[in-house]
Design a protein around this motif. Structure first.
Motif, PDB file in Angstrom:
ATOM      1  N   ILE A 105       0.818  -1.224   0.000  1.00 17.98           N
ATOM      2  CA  ILE A 105       0.000   0.000   0.000  1.00 17.98           C
ATOM      3  C   ILE A 105       0.848   1.269   0.000  1.00 17.98           C
ATOM      4  CG2 ILE A 105      -2.013  -1.120   1.025  1.00 17.98           C
ATOM      5  CD1 ILE A 105      -1.231   0.130   3.709  1.00 17.98           C
ATOM      6  N   LEU A 106       2.076   1.174  -0.423  1.00 19.39           N
ATOM      7  CA  LEU A 106       2.946   2.357  -0.479  1.00 19.39           C
ATOM      8  C   LEU A 106       2.593   3.371  -1.580  1.00 19.39           C
ATOM      9  CD1 LEU A 106       6.499   0.937   0.293  1.00 19.39           C
ATOM     10  CD2 LEU A 106       5.151   2.513   1.680  1.00 19.39           C
ATOM     11  N   PRO A 107       2.072   2.952  -2.737  1.00 20.62           N
ATOM     12  CA  PRO A 107       1.808   3.960  -3.772  1.00 20.62           C
ATOM     13  C   PRO A 107       0.877   5.076  -3.283  1.00 20.62           C
ATOM     14  CG  PRO A 107       1.619   1.776  -4.702  1.00 20.62           C
ATOM     15  CD  PRO A 107       1.757   1.604  -3.213  1.00 20.62           C
ATOM     16  N   GLN A 108       1.082   6.262  -3.845  1.00 20.86           N
ATOM     17  CA  GLN A 108       0.288   7.445  -3.497  1.00 20.86           C
ATOM     18  C   GLN A 108       0.029   8.196  -4.786  1.00 20.86           C
ATOM     19  OE1 GLN A 108       1.891  10.133  -0.442  1.00 20.86           O
ATOM     20  NE2 GLN A 108       1.827  11.739  -1.956  1.00 20.86           N
ATOM     21  N   VAL A 145       7.848  10.369  -5.714  1.00 18.26           N
ATOM     22  CA  VAL A 145       8.684   9.385  -5.022  1.00 18.26           C
ATOM     23  C   VAL A 145       7.918   8.080  -4.808  1.00 18.26           C
ATOM     24  CG1 VAL A 145       9.850   8.858  -2.831  1.00 18.26           C
ATOM     25  CG2 VAL A 145      10.098  11.126  -3.863  1.00 18.26           C
ATOM     26  N   PHE A 146       6.688   8.190  -4.287  1.00 16.04           N
ATOM     27  CA  PHE A 146       5.929   6.981  -3.968  1.00 16.04           C
ATOM     28  C   PHE A 146       5.388   6.283  -5.214  1.00 16.04           C
ATOM     29  CE2 PHE A 146       5.806   8.761   0.353  1.00 16.04           C
ATOM     30  CZ  PHE A 146       6.292   7.655   1.025  1.00 16.04           C
ATOM     31  N   GLU A 147       5.234   6.987  -6.299  1.00 14.42           N
ATOM     32  CA  GLU A 147       4.823   6.315  -7.528  1.00 14.42           C
ATOM     33  C   GLU A 147       5.994   5.579  -8.178  1.00 14.42           C
ATOM     34  OE1 GLU A 147       1.694   5.653  -9.012  1.00 14.42           O
ATOM     35  OE2 GLU A 147       1.352   6.140  -6.916  1.00 14.42           O
ATOM     36  N   ILE A 148       7.193   5.870  -7.737  1.00 19.60           N
ATOM     37  CA  ILE A 148       8.363   5.112  -8.194  1.00 19.60           C
ATOM     38  C   ILE A 148       8.606   3.917  -7.270  1.00 19.60           C
ATOM     39  CG2 ILE A 148      10.883   5.179  -8.483  1.00 19.60           C
ATOM     40  CD1 ILE A 148      10.481   8.147  -9.375  1.00 19.60           C
ATOM     41  N   ILE A 149       8.637   4.159  -5.942  1.00 21.93           N
ATOM     42  CA  ILE A 149       8.935   3.057  -5.024  1.00 21.93           C
ATOM     43  C   ILE A 149       7.702   2.223  -4.682  1.00 21.93           C
ATOM     44  CG2 ILE A 149      10.936   4.232  -4.031  1.00 21.93           C
ATOM     45  CD1 ILE A 149       9.249   4.755  -1.523  1.00 21.93           C
ATOM     46  N   GLY A 150       6.508   2.790  -4.819  1.00 24.21           N
ATOM     47  CA  GLY A 150       5.284   2.072  -4.477  1.00 24.21           C
ATOM     48  C   GLY A 150       5.074   0.794  -5.263  1.00 24.21           C
ATOM     49  N   PRO A 151       5.137   0.841  -6.590  1.00 28.25           N
ATOM     50  CA  PRO A 151       4.970  -0.404  -7.358  1.00 28.25           C
ATOM     51  C   PRO A 151       6.052  -1.440  -7.064  1.00 28.25           C
ATOM     52  CG  PRO A 151       4.583   1.495  -8.755  1.00 28.25           C
ATOM     53  CD  PRO A 151       5.126   2.020  -7.451  1.00 28.25           C
ATOM     54  N   ILE A 152       7.247  -0.984  -6.750  1.00 27.97           N
ATOM     55  CA  ILE A 152       8.315  -1.910  -6.368  1.00 27.97           C
ATOM     56  C   ILE A 152       7.939  -2.598  -5.059  1.00 27.97           C
ATOM     57  CG2 ILE A 152      10.755  -2.079  -5.660  1.00 27.97           C
ATOM     58  CD1 ILE A 152      11.234   0.384  -7.560  1.00 27.97           C
TER      59      ILE A 152
END
Length: 167
Positions: A105-108, A145-152
């Motif tokens: 649930i990290l993506p924003q 930032v979160f749209e880069i690390i979120g999917p990962i």
């Protein structure tokens, strides 16, 4: 209903979400037809929405408040990882769910930006344009930032929990 929400001073975002929730539960078949038709027009709307958010990103504020962005990213990540872990522990769920749910649930994106835009416009109305700029700049920058690390993180959660296979 959106007009009524605006007239009463309620959140347009929450009114829209509520309206969608009511419709999909009362008329699920009709909503599928509407969703299919809406798919044809969503891309230009998304482009305009994110363009509007990008227009609000002020690099001078970002450079001046880089520490705020880092603090926000750090504490949001801690909250996203520890909150689901605590809730899953209280609910006594599967240990894999407890361990990996937070990463999923990290993506924003959309709702956070929409609420930040609303908040920034309210702050401008209250005579606090610098604070408004800081809010929208922080949320826009951290969304990137979160749209880069979120999917990962989501992929990591799915593969590590055994819910998906690595390709």
């Amino acid at each position: 209903s959106i007009g009524t929400a605006m007239w009463l001073g309620f959140s347009v975002i929450l009114a829209s979400i509520t309206m969608g929730m009511v419709f999909v539960n009362i008329l699920p078949h009709e909503c599928r037809i509407v969703f299919r038709d809406m798919d044809r027009i969503t891309l230009p709307i998304f482009i305009l929405f994110f363009l509007t958010a990008g227009l609000e990103l002020r690099l001078d504020l970002l450079l001046g408040s880089g520490a705020l962005v880092l603090v926000y990213v750090l504490f949001r990540t801690i909250g996203k990882l520890s909150g689901p872990m605590a809730a899953a522990g209280i609910a006594r769920t599967d240990p894999k769910l407890k361990k990996y749910l937070g990463f999923g649930i990290l993506p924003q994106a959309g709702v956070a930006l929409g609420l930040a835009l609303l908040a920034s416009h309210k702050l401008v109305e209250l005579g606090k344009p610098e604070l408004a700029g800081l809010v929208i700049t922080t949320i826009t920058a951290t969304t990137v930032v979160f749209e880069i690390i979120g999917p990962i993180g989501t992929r990591f959660a799915l593969v590590s929990s055994g819910e998906a296979r690595r390709k």
